[in-house]
Design a protein around this motif. Sequence first.
Motif, PDB file in Angstrom:
ATOM      1  N   TRP A 287      19.552  98.435  18.666  1.00  0.00           N
ATOM      2  CA  TRP A 287      19.208  97.706  17.445  1.00  0.00           C
ATOM      3  C   TRP A 287      17.714  97.407  17.384  1.00  0.00           C
ATOM      4  O   TRP A 287      17.105  97.511  16.317  1.00  0.00           O
ATOM      5  N   LEU A 288      17.128  97.042  18.524  1.00  0.00           N
ATOM      6  CA  LEU A 288      15.681  96.792  18.555  1.00  0.00           C
ATOM      7  C   LEU A 288      14.895  98.036  18.146  1.00  0.00           C
ATOM      8  O   LEU A 288      13.887  97.940  17.444  1.00  0.00           O
ATOM      9  N   ALA A 289      15.374  99.204  18.560  1.00  0.00           N
ATOM     10  CA  ALA A 289      14.671 100.443  18.219  1.00  0.00           C
ATOM     11  C   ALA A 289      14.883 100.823  16.753  1.00  0.00           C
ATOM     12  O   ALA A 289      13.933 101.202  16.070  1.00  0.00           O
ATOM     13  N   VAL A 290      16.112 100.700  16.259  1.00  0.00           N
ATOM     14  CA  VAL A 290      16.404 101.107  14.879  1.00  0.00           C
ATOM     15  C   VAL A 290      15.782 100.150  13.871  1.00  0.00           C
ATOM     16  O   VAL A 290      15.269 100.574  12.830  1.00  0.00           O
TER      17      VAL A 290
ATOM     18  N   VAL B  96      10.870  96.563  18.110  1.00  0.00           N
ATOM     19  CA  VAL B  96      10.022  97.112  19.163  1.00  0.00           C
ATOM     20  C   VAL B  96       9.491  98.437  18.629  1.00  0.00           C
ATOM     21  O   VAL B  96      10.265  99.290  18.190  1.00  0.00           O
ATOM     22  N   GLN B  97       8.194  98.624  18.661  1.00  0.00           N
ATOM     23  CA  GLN B  97       7.582  99.765  17.990  1.00  0.00           C
ATOM     24  C   GLN B  97       7.938 101.108  18.625  1.00  0.00           C
ATOM     25  O   GLN B  97       8.370 102.006  17.946  1.00  0.00           O
ATOM     26  N   SER B  98       7.773 101.230  19.910  1.00  0.00           N
ATOM     27  CA  SER B  98       7.953 102.546  20.512  1.00  0.00           C
ATOM     28  C   SER B  98       8.685 102.409  21.841  1.00  0.00           C
ATOM     29  O   SER B  98       8.177 101.789  22.773  1.00  0.00           O
ATOM     30  N   LEU B  99       9.859 102.994  21.904  1.00  0.00           N
ATOM     31  CA  LEU B  99      10.605 103.055  23.162  1.00  0.00           C
ATOM     32  C   LEU B  99      10.699 104.512  23.588  1.00  0.00           C
ATOM     33  O   LEU B  99      10.925 105.387  22.749  1.00  0.00           O
ATOM     34  N   PRO B 100      10.543 104.793  24.873  1.00  0.00           N
ATOM     35  CA  PRO B 100      10.686 106.180  25.315  1.00  0.00           C
ATOM     36  C   PRO B 100      12.123 106.669  25.153  1.00  0.00           C
ATOM     37  O   PRO B 100      13.070 105.875  25.152  1.00  0.00           O
TER      38      PRO B 100
END
Length: 130
Positions: free
Chosen positions: A37-40, A44-48
């Motif tokens: 959810w944080l990524a979508v 949080v801007q950029s997750l690997p």
Amino acid sequence: MILISGLFISFWKNKFPPWVVLLIGSLACFSGYGVLWLAVSRTVQSLPYWSLCLALCVAANSNAWFSTAVLVTNMRNFPLSRGTVAGILKGYVGLSAAVFTEIYSVLLHSSSSNLLLFLALGIPMLCYLL
């Protein structure tokens, strides 16, 4: 993951009761779907990609902890009707998929971000309440 949850509930029966297995499953559900959810939602801007794959694996396998706790508990409670109990419980898996589809389309207005937030918070809260 289902092997690990099965070992927790079967071999160490006296040390880890079913509610501990449900707690582990709800923590895995919260952390896995929470990271997704944080990524979508772009909180949080950029997750690997490897961290997203790991979060997806943890989130998807949290269901193994839930189903193991429920299935083993009911197999112990109803030893003479194991086939019927297993069939009914596995039937609920298909029914819950239909319910999640309706929740996604009607209540969450087909928003993937809202669905991930619902999965990250709703399912663990339901486990804690029950």
